[in-house]
Design an enzyme around this catalytic site. Structure first.
Site, short mmCIF file in Angstrom:
data_model
loop_
_atom_site.label_atom_id
_atom_site.label_comp_id
_atom_site.label_asym_id
_atom_site.label_seq_id
_atom_site.Cartn_x
_atom_site.Cartn_y
_atom_site.Cartn_z
N SER A 159 0.85 -1.19 0.00
CA SER A 159 0.00 0.00 0.00
C SER A 159 0.89 1.25 0.00
O SER A 159 1.75 1.38 -0.86
CB SER A 159 -0.94 -0.03 1.21
OG SER A 159 -1.89 1.01 1.15
N ARG B 278 -13.10 6.66 8.41
CA ARG B 278 -12.67 5.25 8.41
C ARG B 278 -13.68 4.38 7.68
O ARG B 278 -13.31 3.41 7.01
CB ARG B 278 -12.48 4.76 9.84
CG ARG B 278 -11.89 3.35 9.92
CD ARG B 278 -10.50 3.31 9.32
NE ARG B 278 -9.82 2.05 9.60
CZ ARG B 278 -8.56 1.81 9.30
NH1 ARG B 278 -7.83 2.74 8.72
NH2 ARG B 278 -8.00 0.64 9.58
N ASP C 150 -8.66 -5.31 -6.02
CA ASP C 150 -8.29 -4.07 -5.33
C ASP C 150 -8.88 -2.88 -6.07
O ASP C 150 -8.59 -2.66 -7.25
CB ASP C 150 -6.76 -3.96 -5.28
CG ASP C 150 -6.26 -2.82 -4.38
OD1 ASP C 150 -7.05 -1.91 -4.08
OD2 ASP C 150 -5.08 -2.86 -4.01
N HIS D 63 -7.92 -4.58 -1.48
CA HIS D 63 -6.65 -3.97 -1.08
C HIS D 63 -6.07 -4.63 0.16
O HIS D 63 -4.84 -4.68 0.33
CB HIS D 63 -6.87 -2.48 -0.83
CG HIS D 63 -5.61 -1.71 -0.62
ND1 HIS D 63 -4.63 -1.60 -1.59
CD2 HIS D 63 -5.14 -1.01 0.46
CE1 HIS D 63 -3.62 -0.87 -1.13
NE2 HIS D 63 -3.90 -0.51 0.11
N ASP D 64 -6.92 -5.15 1.03
CA ASP D 64 -6.45 -5.77 2.27
C ASP D 64 -5.81 -7.14 2.07
O ASP D 64 -5.37 -7.77 3.04
CB ASP D 64 -7.61 -5.91 3.26
CG ASP D 64 -7.82 -4.65 4.08
OD1 ASP D 64 -7.03 -3.71 3.93
OD2 ASP D 64 -8.80 -4.60 4.85
#
EC number: 2.3.1.-
Length: 517
Positions: free
Chosen positions: A238, A307, A461, A498-499
């Site tokens: 990232s 968040r 992603d 993305h994680d």
């Protein structure tokens, strides 16, 4: 923070459906959170006859909905307000035990700012060999601390716990692994929540604008302190993937292998837009107070919402289809405007968990640094010029080198929703679509042409789409790099978006381990 957990557990229950009978509605008293008044009414609805008169202010057709999610935020603000008055500023950002490097030598930043001194928090695993040539510098994502793996002093599992250790991806039987909290962070490194040595007050938004390259320069000050002349490898995911590439570009003679996972060589509009939206939501929280909130209530509501937006970009739609579908948390209850669907409760939990764990100003500064990232040659030359001008001012005795003024620049004409006829195909297409990387980026990555580089992307992603990793690989190839390796994990391999870099030990970890060996 334990009292806050109590607040979360005692949240008001969601609005409950009211039983109904044909042609008549009997409504009990309903508390309205906004004004705390109660409405008590019972009124007949006729299917025939004259039209019913318009409801008076005291006789509404329906009761106001309850908003337990807002009640919870108000309760948290009240608790934080009482706590800040009684025990000093809240919260205290920490990730547990870590080492700290302090530099008394000023650090000039790319956009003209100057830190007269700074700290870098770091942790290490493995043993540094005699030649000091087995060092891996592990770069973090936006909000991570230096605690990538548990230690004897801090046994709490780290954010890359399963990837570090004997025989693992970063094999501590072979390598000496260093992970830092980035400059601008809030877990031990100098950032907005740090006290400015010039006046004894916290920097807040007097902290200067940062770049990814500034973070890397601070890391290499730490390496100088440790006597590490050259890294065996620079590894990051990232934002860490950005740092990993930047380390090689800035210090090509001091970096061996390079690993960039779910990163990019320059930030693109979609990612910038998502981070901008998070910053705007956060800055609109009245408690943010233009960044000067450290002695009062932190902007927890803005952080919570920011968040939640970020979490949407971290995972993938296909995963959520399988995990949540269209399920509601409690189908037996009437729909509510507060979290109702399972996906909503998931986002609410993610935001609630994070909102007091991280400094709001750090989020603003570090996310902006990500937006500014561009390894193209034009930007590198412009930065070099800016730094030279700033250094000249410092040498001449000018105290202030950082121009903190800014203006809101809006377009004179409305934006077109469709590309204009003058938009070229080259402007519209990415490198992955044309098979040709921009010349400016090719020139910018030229320092990496002789490095072994591993680039990993993930098809699911949406924050750093896989074409951005393809762009890195294709650019390096055109820059003359004949050894670059590029791996793209398809949707059949990972739906974690993305994680994935945090979760996929087999595919991400396996590829990195093979490359390092």
């Amino acid at each position: 923070m334990s009292p806050l957990n109590g607040v979360a557990r005692s949240l008001p229950r969601p609005f409950q459906a009211v039983a109904r009978r044909p042609f008549r509605v009997a409504q009990p008293a309903v508390a309205c959170p906004s004004n705390r008044r109660s409405f008590n009414h019972s009124r007949s609805l006729r299917s025939t006859g004259s039209q019913s008169p318009a409801p008076s202010p005291r006789d509404s057709s329906n009761p106001a909905l309850s908003f337990p999610c807002l009640d919870a935020q108000e309760a948290k603000s009240a608790l934080l307000s009482a706590r800040s008055l009684g025990s000093g500023p809240e919260p205290s950002y920490t990730a547990g035990h870590h080492e700290r490097f302090h530099s008394d030598e000023p650090l000039l930043l790319d956009w003209g700012g100057l830190l007269p001194e700074f700290d870098i928090a770091y942790e290490t695993w493995g043993q540094l060999n005699e030649k000091k040539d087995n060092v891996i510098l592990l770069h973090t994502g936006l909000s991570a601390s230096s605690h990538a793996h548990s230690t004897e002093a801090n046994p709490k599992p780290g954010w890359w716990e399963k990837f570090i250790g004997p025989g693992k991806t970063l094999d501590t039987d072979k390598y000496f692994v260093i992970c830092t909290n980035v400059l601008g962070g809030c877990y031990g490194s100098t950032g907005p929540s740090t006290v400015d040595p010039s006046d004894g007050k916290k920097y807040a938004t007097r902290f200067p604008i940062l770049t990814i390259e500034d973070m890397v320069r601070a890391q290499f000050r730490l390496l100088d302190h440790l006597g590490v002349r050259k890294l065996y490898a620079s590894v990051g995911s990232s934002m860490g993937g950005m740092q990993s590439l930047a380390a090689g570009v800035l210090f090509p003679e001091r970096v061996g292998k390079i690993v960039s996972i779910s990163g990019c060589a320059r930030s693109h509009p979609y990612s910038i837009a998502m981070r901008h939206t998070q910053r705007q939501v956060l800055m609109m929280d009245p408690n943010w107070a233009r960044g000067f909130y450290y002695d009062s209530i932190p902007p927890h509501s803005g952080m919570k919402l920011a968040r939640e937006i970020a979490t949407v970009t971290y995972r993938s739609g296909p995963e959520w289809e399988k995990r949540f579908g269209r399920k509601r948390a409690d189908p037996s209850k009437q729909p509510a405007l507060c979290p109702d669907f399972l996906i909503e409760t998931y986002l609410d939990h993610a935001g609630e968990k994070f909102c007091l764990e991280y400094d709001a100003n750090s989020l603003l500064y570090i996310s902006k640094a990500m937006d500014l990232f561009d390894l193209g040659l034009t930007q590198q030359l412009a930065t070099k010029k800016q730094r030279a001008e700033a250094q000249a001012k410092i040498s001449s005795g000018t105290n202030t080198v950082n121009d903190a003024s800014c203006s809101l620049t809006l377009p004179e004409q409305p934006y077109q929703e469709q590309p204009s006829a003058s938009t070229s195909a080259e402007q519209s297409a990415s490198a992955s679509e044309t098979g040709s990387a921009p010349n400016d980026l090719v020139a910018g990555l030229a320092p990496l042409k002789d490095h072994q580089v591993l680039v990993i992307g993930v098809a699911s992603d949406i924050l750093f789409p896989a074409w951005q990793q393809r762009e890195i690989a294709e650019t390096l190839i055109q820059a003359g790099n004949k050894t670059v390796e590029h791996i793209e994990l398809g949707n059949d391999v990972s739906l974690f978006g993305h994680d994935t870099f945090l979760l996929d030990v087999k595919n991400v970890g396996g590829a990195v381990r093979k490359f390092l060996d």
